[in-house]
Design a protein around this motif. Structure first.
Motif, PDB file in Angstrom:
ATOM      1  N   LEU A  33      -7.028  -2.270   3.973  1.00 60.11           N
ATOM      2  CA  LEU A  33      -6.807  -0.721   4.138  1.00 60.11           C
ATOM      3  C   LEU A  33      -5.670  -0.173   3.511  1.00 60.11           C
ATOM      4  O   LEU A  33      -5.695   0.959   2.820  1.00 60.11           O
ATOM      5  CB  LEU A  33      -6.510  -0.555   5.716  1.00 60.11           C
ATOM      6  CG  LEU A  33      -5.965   0.782   6.180  1.00 60.11           C
ATOM      7  CD1 LEU A  33      -7.305   1.903   6.102  1.00 60.11           C
ATOM      8  CD2 LEU A  33      -5.513   0.702   7.659  1.00 60.11           C
ATOM      9  N   TYR A  34      -4.481  -1.000   3.230  1.00 61.41           N
ATOM     10  CA  TYR A  34      -3.510  -0.782   2.493  1.00 61.41           C
ATOM     11  C   TYR A  34      -3.855  -0.155   0.930  1.00 61.41           C
ATOM     12  O   TYR A  34      -3.551   0.870   0.626  1.00 61.41           O
ATOM     13  CB  TYR A  34      -2.330  -1.766   2.277  1.00 61.41           C
ATOM     14  CG  TYR A  34      -1.225  -1.369   1.598  1.00 61.41           C
ATOM     15  CD1 TYR A  34      -0.137  -0.630   2.173  1.00 61.41           C
ATOM     16  CD2 TYR A  34      -1.237  -2.055   0.360  1.00 61.41           C
ATOM     17  CE1 TYR A  34       1.176  -0.439   1.306  1.00 61.41           C
ATOM     18  CE2 TYR A  34       0.178  -1.692  -0.505  1.00 61.41           C
ATOM     19  CZ  TYR A  34       1.199  -0.865   0.149  1.00 61.41           C
ATOM     20  OH  TYR A  34       2.417  -0.837  -0.532  1.00 61.41           O
ATOM     21  N   PHE A  35      -4.626  -0.987   0.236  1.00 57.52           N
ATOM     22  CA  PHE A  35      -4.765  -0.922  -0.968  1.00 57.52           C
ATOM     23  C   PHE A  35      -6.054   0.250  -1.071  1.00 57.52           C
ATOM     24  O   PHE A  35      -6.099   0.866  -2.327  1.00 57.52           O
ATOM     25  CB  PHE A  35      -5.307  -2.214  -1.663  1.00 57.52           C
ATOM     26  CG  PHE A  35      -4.272  -2.966  -1.903  1.00 57.52           C
ATOM     27  CD1 PHE A  35      -3.035  -2.713  -2.597  1.00 57.52           C
ATOM     28  CD2 PHE A  35      -4.100  -4.369  -1.404  1.00 57.52           C
ATOM     29  CE1 PHE A  35      -2.102  -3.575  -2.911  1.00 57.52           C
ATOM     30  CE2 PHE A  35      -3.175  -5.401  -1.481  1.00 57.52           C
ATOM     31  CZ  PHE A  35      -2.117  -4.742  -2.490  1.00 57.52           C
ATOM     32  N   SER A  36      -6.893   0.171  -0.077  1.00 55.29           N
ATOM     33  CA  SER A  36      -7.823   1.336  -0.078  1.00 55.29           C
ATOM     34  C   SER A  36      -7.326   2.681  -0.002  1.00 55.29           C
ATOM     35  O   SER A  36      -7.607   3.697  -0.766  1.00 55.29           O
ATOM     36  CB  SER A  36      -8.735   1.402   1.093  1.00 55.29           C
ATOM     37  OG  SER A  36      -9.589  -0.055   0.910  1.00 55.29           O
ATOM     38  N   ILE A  37      -6.278   2.979   0.848  1.00 59.30           N
ATOM     39  CA  ILE A  37      -5.551   4.165   0.939  1.00 59.30           C
ATOM     40  C   ILE A  37      -4.777   4.364  -0.427  1.00 59.30           C
ATOM     41  O   ILE A  37      -4.797   5.717  -0.661  1.00 59.30           O
ATOM     42  CB  ILE A  37      -4.616   4.092   2.215  1.00 59.30           C
ATOM     43  CG1 ILE A  37      -5.360   4.343   3.534  1.00 59.30           C
ATOM     44  CG2 ILE A  37      -3.733   5.314   1.939  1.00 59.30           C
ATOM     45  CD1 ILE A  37      -4.341   4.146   4.714  1.00 59.30           C
ATOM     46  N   ARG A  88      -5.709   3.559  -3.431  1.00 59.78           N
ATOM     47  CA  ARG A  88      -6.998   4.040  -4.146  1.00 59.78           C
ATOM     48  C   ARG A  88      -7.383   5.570  -3.981  1.00 59.78           C
ATOM     49  O   ARG A  88      -7.728   6.282  -4.873  1.00 59.78           O
ATOM     50  CB  ARG A  88      -8.278   3.267  -4.416  1.00 59.78           C
ATOM     51  CG  ARG A  88      -7.880   1.718  -5.088  1.00 59.78           C
ATOM     52  CD  ARG A  88      -9.087   1.066  -5.159  1.00 59.78           C
ATOM     53  NE  ARG A  88      -9.908   0.871  -4.042  1.00 59.78           N
ATOM     54  CZ  ARG A  88      -9.560  -0.510  -3.492  1.00 59.78           C
ATOM     55  NH1 ARG A  88      -8.690  -1.268  -3.706  1.00 59.78           N
ATOM     56  NH2 ARG A  88     -10.152  -0.623  -2.250  1.00 59.78           N
ATOM     57  N   ILE A  89      -7.456   5.880  -2.665  1.00 56.22           N
ATOM     58  CA  ILE A  89      -7.634   7.284  -2.090  1.00 56.22           C
ATOM     59  C   ILE A  89      -7.028   8.101  -2.627  1.00 56.22           C
ATOM     60  O   ILE A  89      -7.373   9.260  -2.927  1.00 56.22           O
ATOM     61  CB  ILE A  89      -8.149   7.229  -0.610  1.00 56.22           C
ATOM     62  CG1 ILE A  89      -9.333   6.444  -0.247  1.00 56.22           C
ATOM     63  CG2 ILE A  89      -8.071   8.834  -0.281  1.00 56.22           C
ATOM     64  CD1 ILE A  89      -9.379   6.202   1.295  1.00 56.22           C
ATOM     65  N   ILE A  90      -5.626   7.980  -2.575  1.00 57.52           N
ATOM     66  CA  ILE A  90      -4.651   8.736  -3.383  1.00 57.52           C
ATOM     67  C   ILE A  90      -5.098   9.227  -4.613  1.00 57.52           C
ATOM     68  O   ILE A  90      -4.704  10.127  -4.984  1.00 57.52           O
ATOM     69  CB  ILE A  90      -3.147   8.271  -2.858  1.00 57.52           C
ATOM     70  CG1 ILE A  90      -2.884   8.202  -1.118  1.00 57.52           C
ATOM     71  CG2 ILE A  90      -2.138   9.043  -3.633  1.00 57.52           C
ATOM     72  CD1 ILE A  90      -1.652   7.578  -0.668  1.00 57.52           C
ATOM     73  N   ASP A  91      -4.901   8.070  -5.233  1.00 58.44           N
ATOM     74  CA  ASP A  91      -5.311   8.269  -6.581  1.00 58.44           C
ATOM     75  C   ASP A  91      -6.538   9.015  -6.887  1.00 58.44           C
ATOM     76  O   ASP A  91      -6.529   9.857  -7.709  1.00 58.44           O
ATOM     77  CB  ASP A  91      -5.566   6.796  -7.229  1.00 58.44           C
ATOM     78  CG  ASP A  91      -4.168   6.029  -7.738  1.00 58.44           C
ATOM     79  OD1 ASP A  91      -3.075   6.850  -7.397  1.00 58.44           O
ATOM     80  OD2 ASP A  91      -4.290   4.793  -7.760  1.00 58.44           O
TER      81      ASP A  91
END
Length: 85
Positions: free
Chosen positions: A42-46, A48-51
């Motif tokens: 979840l941490y890394f997915s968020i 990537r979503i921000i990017d």
């Protein structure tokens, strides 16, 4: 030294109870491991979503806010854990 040793054999109910407790501990450990993996995902997915969702010039601002939120949440959880002990 007149200590007596308890040499009575374990009853079947005690063995079943111990087995049940070990099973509960095993399920708890597996659940915690899955929670840890899901948290990292979840941490890394968020991140990537921000990017993806935000313009390049604003992405770092949103990442900073996100990291601050994660930091504050982590400190709060650690504080609860320490106060509980």
């Amino acid at each position: 030294m007149s200590e007596t040793l308890d040499l009575r054999p374990e009853t079947k109910a005690e063995k079943v109870s111990e087995l049940g407790e070990n099973f509960k501990k095993g399920v708890f450990l597996i659940s915690m491991l899955l929670l840890l993996v899901a948290t990292f995902q979840l941490y890394f997915s968020i991140e990537r979503i921000i990017d993806t969702w935000f313009e390049y010039q604003y992405a770092m601002i949103f990442k900073a806010v996100y990291y601050l939120f994660v930091l504050l949440l982590s400190l709060y959880i650690i504080r609860l854990y320490i106060v509980r002990r």
